[in-house]
Design an enzyme around this catalytic site. Structure first.
Site, PDB file in Angstrom:
ATOM      1  N   LYS A   1       0.825  -1.218   0.000  1.00  0.00           N
ATOM      2  CA  LYS A   1       0.000   0.000   0.000  1.00  0.00           C
ATOM      3  C   LYS A   1       0.860   1.270   0.000  1.00  0.00           C
ATOM      4  O   LYS A   1       0.547   2.238  -0.690  1.00  0.00           O
ATOM      5  CB  LYS A   1      -0.933   0.005   1.201  1.00  0.00           C
TER       6      LYS A   1
ATOM      7  N   ASP B   1     -10.041   1.930   2.195  1.00  0.00           N
ATOM      8  CA  ASP B   1     -10.093   1.467   3.600  1.00  0.00           C
ATOM      9  C   ASP B   1     -10.500   2.654   4.477  1.00  0.00           C
ATOM     10  O   ASP B   1     -11.311   2.527   5.393  1.00  0.00           O
ATOM     11  CB  ASP B   1      -8.719   1.000   4.109  1.00  0.00           C
TER      12      ASP B   1
HETATM   13  P1  NAP Z   1       0.281  -4.158   8.727  1.00  0.00           P
HETATM   14  O1  NAP Z   1       0.606  -2.900   8.034  1.00  0.00           O
HETATM   15  O2  NAP Z   1       1.169  -5.338   8.575  1.00  0.00           O
HETATM   16  O3  NAP Z   1       0.140  -3.832  10.310  1.00  0.00           O
HETATM   17  C1  NAP Z   1      -0.037  -4.852  11.250  1.00  0.00           C
HETATM   18  C2  NAP Z   1      -0.357  -4.221  12.603  1.00  0.00           C
HETATM   19  O4  NAP Z   1      -0.655  -5.283  13.513  1.00  0.00           O
HETATM   20  C3  NAP Z   1       0.818  -3.460  13.192  1.00  0.00           C
HETATM   21  O5  NAP Z   1       0.332  -2.385  13.928  1.00  0.00           O
HETATM   22  C4  NAP Z   1       1.462  -4.517  14.103  1.00  0.00           C
HETATM   23  O6  NAP Z   1       2.203  -3.987  15.165  1.00  0.00           O
HETATM   24  C5  NAP Z   1       0.219  -5.159  14.655  1.00  0.00           C
HETATM   25  N1  NAP Z   1       0.480  -6.488  15.194  1.00  0.00           N
HETATM   26  C6  NAP Z   1       0.784  -7.612  14.508  1.00  0.00           C
HETATM   27  N2  NAP Z   1       0.945  -8.651  15.380  1.00  0.00           N
HETATM   28  C7  NAP Z   1       0.731  -8.152  16.625  1.00  0.00           C
HETATM   29  C8  NAP Z   1       0.746  -8.732  17.914  1.00  0.00           C
HETATM   30  N3  NAP Z   1       0.990 -10.023  18.095  1.00  0.00           N
HETATM   31  N4  NAP Z   1       0.461  -7.936  18.965  1.00  0.00           N
HETATM   32  C9  NAP Z   1       0.185  -6.625  18.785  1.00  0.00           C
HETATM   33  N5  NAP Z   1       0.166  -6.012  17.591  1.00  0.00           N
HETATM   34  C10 NAP Z   1       0.435  -6.780  16.513  1.00  0.00           C
HETATM   35  O7  NAP Z   1      -1.173  -4.664   8.313  1.00  0.00           O
HETATM   36  P2  NAP Z   1      -2.476  -3.777   7.956  1.00  0.00           P
HETATM   37  O8  NAP Z   1      -2.622  -3.631   6.487  1.00  0.00           O
HETATM   38  O9  NAP Z   1      -2.462  -2.551   8.766  1.00  0.00           O
HETATM   39  O10 NAP Z   1      -3.625  -4.775   8.420  1.00  0.00           O
HETATM   40  C11 NAP Z   1      -3.885  -4.941   9.802  1.00  0.00           C
HETATM   41  C12 NAP Z   1      -5.192  -5.691   9.973  1.00  0.00           C
HETATM   42  O11 NAP Z   1      -6.263  -4.948   9.403  1.00  0.00           O
HETATM   43  C13 NAP Z   1      -5.195  -7.049   9.292  1.00  0.00           C
HETATM   44  O12 NAP Z   1      -5.783  -7.992  10.152  1.00  0.00           O
HETATM   45  C14 NAP Z   1      -6.081  -6.846   8.099  1.00  0.00           C
HETATM   46  O13 NAP Z   1      -6.795  -8.030   7.756  1.00  0.00           O
HETATM   47  C15 NAP Z   1      -7.041  -5.807   8.601  1.00  0.00           C
HETATM   48  N6  NAP Z   1      -7.618  -5.050   7.478  1.00  0.00           N
HETATM   49  C16 NAP Z   1      -8.932  -5.269   7.230  1.00  0.00           C
HETATM   50  C17 NAP Z   1      -9.543  -4.587   6.208  1.00  0.00           C
HETATM   51  C18 NAP Z   1     -10.977  -4.854   5.934  1.00  0.00           C
HETATM   52  O14 NAP Z   1     -11.427  -4.528   4.843  1.00  0.00           O
HETATM   53  N7  NAP Z   1     -11.708  -5.391   6.881  1.00  0.00           N
HETATM   54  C19 NAP Z   1      -8.828  -3.682   5.422  1.00  0.00           C
HETATM   55  C20 NAP Z   1      -7.485  -3.473   5.719  1.00  0.00           C
HETATM   56  C21 NAP Z   1      -6.894  -4.170   6.754  1.00  0.00           C
HETATM   57  P3  NAP Z   1       3.790  -3.736  14.993  1.00  0.00           P
HETATM   58  O15 NAP Z   1       3.926  -2.436  14.280  1.00  0.00           O
HETATM   59  O16 NAP Z   1       4.268  -3.719  16.398  1.00  0.00           O
HETATM   60  O17 NAP Z   1       4.324  -4.902  14.221  1.00  0.00           O
END
Ligand code: NAP
Length: 516
Positions: free
Chosen positions: A312, A353
């Site tokens: 992204k 999003d």
């Molecule tokens: P990303 O950029 O990889 O970010 C992941 C986030 O999760 C970071 O803040 C990370 O923290 C945190 N994290 C991962 N493992 C963790 C743990 N064990 N404990 C605490 N924090 C943890 O991913 P993203 O694109 O933002 O997506 C994040 C979530 O949003 C995903 O589950 C995705 O499916 C969901 N999402 C859903 C939609 C929808 O349409 N429903 C759209 C977009 C995203 P750190 O920085 O410390 O690693």
């Protein structure tokens, strides 16, 4: 030449004839008999002796090219000769084995036409010379060298199959279409998940054919879609040179529901389009290479993309560096999840999003939409989703506090958006009208994890989980039990996809039910 749908048969159970008839009923133009896997030679002979309106391809694939043939080479050639006399229509033989021996070429020539003007003598089969790279995809110069060398041989069709690492390699294979014509029929395909686009896009060109399995058990190459996938999901019957292509760029992409819902919605809206999963290797250079290829002639059918982890932020940087533009929210949050291509070929980026999260929240909590400044929102996470959603909330005037396991990332986000920051350890005690989980905690397979302890949840709070697999996360179950109003990630997923659909097709999407 219309691109043939070729269906391989790899087993004779319960009967070879029944399998071949099922393939023809399912829409096969040509049935390939993979004798090396079928094993039952008598059944093959019996089938070939029967009159057949559509041609067979006779293949006894050698082990080094992915086949299951156990015997020696002389035996294999003798078997091809024997079965070839029964006139299946086509015989597939490996280019490497063909080039190795004049004696073998002479023997294959006894049952295959090996000169274009060969018209006298008894009827023969057409020869397909094939090349399979089970390990990768060579560079463009080598790809072209292989195809031109094969086309210099006296065969009816050249077939090249590679193993693309990602969608960029796959598009390079699609570009081999420039060597395909009625006079020089060609099959150029990629195996594995990344190869899917080569299999579907073959239909838009002069390629001789593409392969689909009768069912999952009959796959003859890794990643080969089934005939049902092809016809009902990837629109094989209507794909043409005017079809517009869309896809999900990410790494990985195989788990995504997006191809399912976008293809179904395009079908329902009678849009001539296909949406494909497009795995693009995770580094930024790979993303840039893929986008550059979409600007070349081979990429022109692509009219829009969804963009997911980890591309992204790469998408926004690529757009701006290439002289294109992006929406205000996308620029503010530094991430693009939607690429739209205008008819003049230019790209525009959006973050649906962000916009969809606001629509979903305001629909579920009209009092917040009416008075955003009165709402305190705690955003858990500082990744791509958190950036977009927090930016939308700030834009609408909410009081936003971000917290993240890695504090540094949350600090950068709070500085970029000019909003509050809190340490991750304090998250359970922070006051909030709305809590939005933008971490991946709770996502399948770790479905019993939650980013907040139950004790942190208070009656009347709004708890919004962006995780959508599973739809009822541990956080949402705890929140419902604590008397909170809950918003599921599935609502967000559908809302952001609906906004993409509107941007690409200018109309409202009707999405099918999502499976759990
Ligand atoms: P990303 O950029 O990889 O970010 C992941 C986030 O999760 C970071 O803040 C990370 O923290 C945190 N994290 C991962 N493992 C963790 C743990 N064990 N404990 C605490 N924090 C943890 O991913 P993203 O694109 O933002 O997506 C994040 C979530 O949003 C995903 O589950 C995705 O499916 C969901 N999402 C859903 C939609 C929808 O349409 N429903 C759209 C977009 C995203 P750190 O920085 O410390 O690693």
């Amino acid at each position: 030449m219309a691109c043939n749908l070729i269906v391989p048969i790899v087993s004779a159970a319960p009967s070879l004839r029944a399998r071949a008839q099922a393939a023809l009923r399912a829409g096969a133009d040509v049935v390939e008999l993979r004798v090396d896997r079928i094993g039952d030679i008598a059944a093959v002979e019996e089938l070939l002796r029967e009159p057949h309106a559509k041609p067979f391809i006779l293949t006894v694939r050698a082990r080094e090219e992915g086949g299951a043939w156990e015997g020696d080479e002389a035996e294999r050639v003798a078997l091809i000769e024997r079965l070839g006399l029964l006139l299946p229509g086509y015989v597939d033989f490996e280019y490497a084995a063909w080039m190795r021996s004049a004696n073998v070429r002479q023997k294959i020539g006894l049952v295959c036409r090996t000169a274009r003007d060969e018209s006298s003598g008894r009827p023969k089969n057409e020869l397909i010379l094939s090349h399979h790279d089970l390990h990768g995809t060579p560079d463009d110069a080598e790809l072209e060298r292989i195809v031109t060398a094969m086309q210099a041989q006296p065969a009816a069709v050249a077939k090249v199959v590679f193993t693309p690492r990602d969608a960029t390699d796959a598009l390079r294979i699609v570009a081999l279409r420039k060597f395909a014509s009625d006079a020089r029929p060609l099959i150029a395909l990629g195996m594995g998940e990344a190869g899917l686009l080569t299999r579907v896009m073959a239909r838009t060109s002069d390629m001789f054919g593409s392969f689909a399995a009768l069912d999952r058990a009959e796959q003859s190459a890794p990643g080969q879609p089934t005939i049902d996938d092809f016809r009902n999901h990837y629109r094989w019957d209507t794909v043409s040179p005017s079809t517009r292509f869309f896809g999900l760029i990410g790494w990985p992409v195989s788990h995504s529901h997006s191809p399912h819902i976008h293809n179904a919605a395009m079908l329902a809206a009678a849009v001539d389009g296909v949406y494909l999963p497009l795995p693009v290797a995770p580094d930024e250079a790979s993303f840039r290479r893929f986008m550059q290829q979409t600007l070349a002639p081979v990429g022109r059918p692509f009219a829009g993309f969804s963009v997911t982890i980890p591309h992204k932020e790469h998408a926004l940087r690529w757009l701006l560096a290439a002289g294109y533009d992006a929406g205000t929210l996308a620029r503010r949050c530094g991430a693009v999840n939607t690429l739209l291509r205008t008819p003049d070929g230019r790209y525009f980026g959006q973050n649906t999003d962000a916009t969809a999260a606001w629509s979903v929240l305001s629909a579920a909590a009209p009092e917040i939409a009416a008075n955003p400044a009165g709402a305190t929102v705690l955003v858990l996470g500082a990744g791509g989703a958190a950036r977009g959603i927090a930016a939308a909330l700030v834009e609408h005037g909410c009081r936003v506090c971000v917290t993240n396991r890695s504090a540094a990332r949350a600090r950068v986000l709070s500085a970029d958006l000019d909003c509050a920051f809190a340490a991750w350890e304090e998250r359970a005690s922070l006051p909030a009208d709305v809590v939005i989980n933008c971490t991946s905690v709770g996502m399948s397979p770790k479905i019993d994890d939650s980013p907040l302890p139950m004790a942190a949840l208070r009656t009347g709070q709004i708890v919004f989980d962006t995780v959508y697999t599973p739809p009822d996360t541990r956080l949402l179950r705890d929140a419902a039990a604590a008397g909170c109003r809950v918003i599921s990630g599935r609502a967000l997923f559908l809302a952001q996809a609906a906004e993409q659909f509107q941007l690409w097709h200018g109309r409202t999407a009707v999405f099918p039910e999502l499976r759990a």
